[in-house]
Design a protein around this motif. Structure first.
Motif, mmCIF file in Angstrom:
data_model
loop_
_atom_site.group_PDB
_atom_site.id
_atom_site.type_symbol
_atom_site.label_atom_id
_atom_site.label_comp_id
_atom_site.label_asym_id
_atom_site.label_seq_id
_atom_site.Cartn_x
_atom_site.Cartn_y
_atom_site.Cartn_z
ATOM 1 N N LEU A 387 0.835 -1.204 0.000
ATOM 2 C CA LEU A 387 0.000 0.000 0.000
ATOM 3 C C LEU A 387 0.868 1.251 0.000
ATOM 4 O O LEU A 387 0.551 2.238 -0.682
ATOM 5 C CB LEU A 387 -0.935 0.004 1.213
ATOM 6 N N ASP A 388 1.941 1.218 0.769
ATOM 7 C CA ASP A 388 2.903 2.321 0.769
ATOM 8 C C ASP A 388 3.440 2.554 -0.643
ATOM 9 O O ASP A 388 3.504 3.687 -1.136
ATOM 10 C CB ASP A 388 4.067 1.970 1.705
ATOM 11 N N GLN A 389 3.839 1.468 -1.301
ATOM 12 C CA GLN A 389 4.379 1.570 -2.662
ATOM 13 C C GLN A 389 3.330 2.084 -3.651
ATOM 14 O O GLN A 389 3.652 2.852 -4.561
ATOM 15 C CB GLN A 389 4.904 0.209 -3.114
ATOM 16 N N LYS A 390 2.088 1.667 -3.465
ATOM 17 C CA LYS A 390 1.020 2.116 -4.361
ATOM 18 C C LYS A 390 0.861 3.632 -4.295
ATOM 19 O O LYS A 390 0.759 4.307 -5.331
ATOM 20 C CB LYS A 390 -0.301 1.434 -3.999
ATOM 21 N N VAL A 391 0.852 4.172 -3.077
ATOM 22 C CA VAL A 391 0.717 5.625 -2.919
ATOM 23 C C VAL A 391 1.896 6.340 -3.561
ATOM 24 O O VAL A 391 1.730 7.343 -4.259
ATOM 25 C CB VAL A 391 0.576 5.998 -1.432
ATOM 26 N N ALA A 392 3.099 5.826 -3.336
ATOM 27 C CA ALA A 392 4.285 6.446 -3.930
ATOM 28 C C ALA A 392 4.218 6.407 -5.455
ATOM 29 O O ALA A 392 4.556 7.390 -6.136
ATOM 30 C CB ALA A 392 5.545 5.746 -3.436
ATOM 31 N N GLN A 393 3.782 5.275 -6.006
ATOM 32 C CA GLN A 393 3.689 5.149 -7.457
ATOM 33 C C GLN A 393 2.650 6.106 -8.032
ATOM 34 O O GLN A 393 2.880 6.770 -9.049
ATOM 35 C CB GLN A 393 3.337 3.708 -7.845
ATOM 36 N N TYR A 394 1.493 6.198 -7.372
ATOM 37 C CA TYR A 394 0.464 7.136 -7.818
ATOM 38 C C TYR A 394 0.985 8.574 -7.783
ATOM 39 O O TYR A 394 0.690 9.377 -8.672
ATOM 40 C CB TYR A 394 -0.779 7.031 -6.937
ATOM 41 N N LYS A 395 1.741 8.886 -6.748
ATOM 42 C CA LYS A 395 2.276 10.245 -6.621
ATOM 43 C C LYS A 395 3.257 10.538 -7.754
ATOM 44 O O LYS A 395 3.208 11.614 -8.370
ATOM 45 C CB LYS A 395 2.958 10.416 -5.265
ATOM 46 N N LEU A 396 4.140 9.597 -8.031
ATOM 47 C CA LEU A 396 5.091 9.781 -9.136
ATOM 48 C C LEU A 396 4.354 9.984 -10.458
ATOM 49 O O LEU A 396 4.704 10.866 -11.247
ATOM 50 C CB LEU A 396 6.024 8.575 -9.232
ATOM 51 N N GLU A 397 3.351 9.164 -10.688
ATOM 52 C CA GLU A 397 2.600 9.273 -11.943
ATOM 53 C C GLU A 397 1.895 10.622 -12.045
ATOM 54 O O GLU A 397 1.822 11.213 -13.130
ATOM 55 C CB GLU A 397 1.593 8.121 -12.043
ATOM 56 N N SER A 398 1.399 11.128 -10.923
ATOM 57 C CA SER A 398 0.734 12.438 -10.947
ATOM 58 C C SER A 398 1.712 13.560 -11.270
ATOM 59 O O SER A 398 1.325 14.612 -11.774
ATOM 60 C CB SER A 398 0.063 12.713 -9.603
ATOM 61 N N LEU A 399 2.993 13.327 -10.975
ATOM 62 C CA LEU A 399 4.045 14.314 -11.264
ATOM 63 C C LEU A 399 4.669 14.123 -12.640
ATOM 64 O O LEU A 399 5.554 14.876 -13.039
ATOM 65 C CB LEU A 399 5.137 14.222 -10.196
ATOM 66 N N GLY A 400 4.224 13.097 -13.353
ATOM 67 C CA GLY A 400 4.792 12.818 -14.663
ATOM 68 C C GLY A 400 6.167 12.199 -14.604
ATOM 69 O O GLY A 400 6.957 12.311 -15.552
ATOM 70 N N ILE A 401 6.467 11.512 -13.492
ATOM 71 C CA ILE A 401 7.784 10.911 -13.299
ATOM 72 C C ILE A 401 7.679 9.399 -13.452
ATOM 73 O O ILE A 401 6.796 8.758 -12.879
ATOM 74 C CB ILE A 401 8.335 11.252 -11.894
ATOM 75 N N SER A 402 8.589 8.835 -14.219
ATOM 76 C CA SER A 402 8.686 7.381 -14.336
ATOM 77 C C SER A 402 10.035 6.939 -13.782
ATOM 78 O O SER A 402 10.994 7.710 -13.754
ATOM 79 C CB SER A 402 8.535 6.929 -15.789
ATOM 80 N N ILE A 403 10.104 5.689 -13.324
ATOM 81 C CA ILE A 403 11.344 5.165 -12.757
ATOM 82 C C ILE A 403 11.676 3.834 -13.414
ATOM 83 O O ILE A 403 10.861 3.257 -14.135
ATOM 84 C CB ILE A 403 11.239 4.994 -11.231
ATOM 85 N N ASP A 404 12.888 3.343 -13.153
ATOM 86 C CA ASP A 404 13.337 2.078 -13.719
ATOM 87 C C ASP A 404 12.684 0.893 -13.019
ATOM 88 O O ASP A 404 12.139 1.014 -11.915
ATOM 89 C CB ASP A 404 14.859 1.953 -13.581
ATOM 90 N N GLN A 405 12.774 -0.280 -13.676
ATOM 91 C CA GLN A 405 12.329 -1.523 -13.076
ATOM 92 C C GLN A 405 13.460 -2.534 -13.176
ATOM 93 O O GLN A 405 14.262 -2.506 -14.123
ATOM 94 C CB GLN A 405 11.094 -2.064 -13.790
ATOM 95 N N LEU A 406 13.527 -3.417 -12.211
ATOM 96 C CA LEU A 406 14.551 -4.460 -12.233
ATOM 97 C C LEU A 406 14.300 -5.423 -13.396
ATOM 98 O O LEU A 406 13.150 -5.737 -13.711
ATOM 99 C CB LEU A 406 14.534 -5.247 -10.925
ATOM 100 N N THR A 407 15.371 -5.866 -14.017
ATOM 101 C CA THR A 407 15.251 -6.896 -15.035
ATOM 102 C C THR A 407 15.074 -8.248 -14.357
ATOM 103 O O THR A 407 15.413 -8.403 -13.168
ATOM 104 C CB THR A 407 16.510 -6.943 -15.916
ATOM 105 N N PRO A 408 14.548 -9.249 -15.060
ATOM 106 C CA PRO A 408 14.436 -10.596 -14.474
ATOM 107 C C PRO A 408 15.776 -11.112 -13.960
ATOM 108 O O PRO A 408 15.836 -11.769 -12.911
ATOM 109 C CB PRO A 408 13.907 -11.435 -15.633
ATOM 110 N N ASP A 409 16.857 -10.815 -14.681
ATOM 111 C CA ASP A 409 18.179 -11.266 -14.250
ATOM 112 C C ASP A 409 18.593 -10.593 -12.944
ATOM 113 O O ASP A 409 19.197 -11.220 -12.066
ATOM 114 C CB ASP A 409 19.199 -10.958 -15.346
ATOM 115 N N GLN A 410 18.267 -9.311 -12.809
ATOM 116 C CA GLN A 410 18.595 -8.597 -11.568
ATOM 117 C C GLN A 410 17.792 -9.134 -10.395
ATOM 118 O O GLN A 410 18.314 -9.271 -9.281
ATOM 119 C CB GLN A 410 18.341 -7.096 -11.746
ATOM 120 N N ILE A 411 16.520 -9.425 -10.629
ATOM 121 C CA ILE A 411 15.691 -9.996 -9.562
ATOM 122 C C ILE A 411 16.251 -11.333 -9.109
ATOM 123 O O ILE A 411 16.362 -11.616 -7.913
ATOM 124 C CB ILE A 411 14.239 -10.151 -10.041
ATOM 125 N N LYS A 412 16.652 -12.153 -10.083
ATOM 126 C CA LYS A 412 17.222 -13.466 -9.770
ATOM 127 C C LYS A 412 18.499 -13.306 -8.967
ATOM 128 O O LYS A 412 18.738 -14.039 -7.982
ATOM 129 C CB LYS A 412 17.496 -14.233 -11.060
#
Length: 419
Positions: A387-412
């Motif tokens: 839920l914390d992450q959801k609020v942060a993500q919504y806030k970023l989207e409202s500001l027009g900000i996008s961020i990186d995501q981990l690749t499957p290899d990085q997650i592994k």
């Protein structure tokens, strides 16, 4: 639908101004607007009654309307006698929300408004400072059986909840919203930091630059107050009882010393501890002429007002929200907003964009509680991280900000111990 007769407010004729204030904050709360859209579709509170005790101003009013949009029957009261705005209370009555709140009621009346809120027999509560929870566990245990659970807004309330939990007396589950990342990292630090100085500056109309500010307590609120004081050009002294926080304040560039010593130097004092009588007689006795005392903790007990009254030979109100205490030796000490939260009692509270995140957490945490209260049991839990992450993500989207995501290899890689 709520009728006018069920509510207690100062003057319903004030509603038009209140609606304008609520409309203004709505335009600056995109995360809460997004959650409102979801609530309107999903109706997570259908058939549920929700009682809210928060500082009753425009941002709180909009939270109440969002919860109402989720299907709830909402009843609301204030959480501090000086932070209720009567025009906001009137506007909410027109919007079909039951309101028991007035600006500056007498202590007995203030408590009666809290009790009347609970007598509406809510299923869920949102509390700020623990007043609703305390009444339910003390004077009105007859109302406990209806409560499914709730959320707590601030540090002081969580301290009271934890004490109840430790003693085995907590009768329903509560979510510690104050301890969520999207609350304390932003609301406590940036919200309190800005709104405290908004309240002090508009009340005193005095310069901060070149003055010495003593910040009593270096939690997240204290960090924000100190940071903004430095930005206004003040010399900042921090006092603490926690050695780790004291080192942090030192590494952040502030002087650190005991309050007995800091009291000799301060022009402004801001208490942010959540404790009682942190500024008392021995400190007042060595303060400079013209020292200004203010509090940003939830209750008006951080500055010992009894000590101040006992030391004073004369007392008068010199400006709205400023009491002057003339001591026997002629020195004058000033107390802002009766020692209540200076940012709300003498200002409009945190910026709307900040409360957007906090109240978004409140709304979705309350929905989570309504869904999971049986499995949670009678304990205090943190806001689920997703839920914390959801609020942060919504806030970023409202500001027009996008961020990186981990690749499957990085997650592994992160999940493995062999590489």
């Amino acid at each position: 639908m709520t009728t006018v007769q069920t509510s207690i407010v100062k003057d319903l004729a004030l509603a038009p101004e209140g609606h304008l204030k609520i409309d203004w904050v709505k335009e600056h709360m995109p995360v809460l607007n997004r959650i409102r859209e979801q609530f309107e579709q999903e109706k997570p509170f259908s058939g549920i009654k929700v009682a809210i005790s928060l500082h009753l101003e425009a941002k709180t009013a909009y939270l109440a309307k969002v919860i109402q949009a989720g299907g709830a029957d909402v009843v609301i009261t204030g959480s501090n006698p000086l932070s209720t705005q009567d025009d906001i209370a009137a506007a909410l009555v027109e919007d079909g929300i039951t309101v028991f709140a007035k600006y500056n009621p007498e202590p007995d009346e203030y408590k009666d408004l809290l009790i009347k809120t609970l007598e509406n027999k809510p299923d869920l509560i949102i509390d700020d400072g623990g007043d609703l929870v305390t009444i339910l566990h003390d004077e009105r245990r007859d109302l406990l059986s209806q409560i499914r659970g709730g959320c707590e807004e601030t540090t002081t309330g969580i301290l009271r909840l934890k004490a109840l939990e430790r003693s085995g007396e907590l009768q329903f589950p509560m979510i510690a919203v104050n301890d969520a990342f999207c609350k304390y990292l932003f609301d406590n630090r940036y919200g309190t930091g800005q709104s405290v100085w908004d309240g002090i500056n508009r009340t005193t109309n005095l310069v901060v630059a070149g003055k010495t500010v003593v910040v009593v307590g270096y939690g997240w609120c204290g960090k924000g107050v100190a940071m903004r004081a430095k930005g206004l050009g003040a010399k900042v002294i921090v006092t603490e009882v926690d050695p780790i926080k004291a080192i942090e304040a030192y590494m952040d560039g502030f002087e650190v010393m005991p309050l007995n010593e800091a009291a000799k130097h301060g022009d402004y004092f801001v208490t942010v501890t959540g404790n009682k009588h942190v500024i008392r007689k021995e400190h007042m006795e060595v303060m400079k002429h013209g020292a200004i005392l203010s509090n940003a903790g939830h209750f008006d007990i951080e500055v010992n007002k009894n000590d101040l009254n006992q030391l004073a030979k004369n007392k008068r109100v010199v400006r709205k929200n400023i009491e002057e205490f003339e001591l026997l030796d002629g020195r004058k000490i000033y107390l802002l907003a009766e020692g209540r939260l200076v940012n709300l009692a003498a200002g409009d509270g945190h910026p709307a964009e900040i409360m957007d995140m906090t109240f978004a957490l409140q709304a979705i945490s309350l929905a989570y509680m309504n869904e999971h209260y049986k499995e949670i049991g009678n304990q205090v839990i943190n806001v689920p991280y997703e839920l914390d992450q959801k609020v942060a993500q919504y806030k970023l989207e409202s500001l027009g900000i996008s961020i990186d995501q981990l690749t499957p290899d990085q997650i592994k890689y992160l999940e493995s111990w062999k590489e």
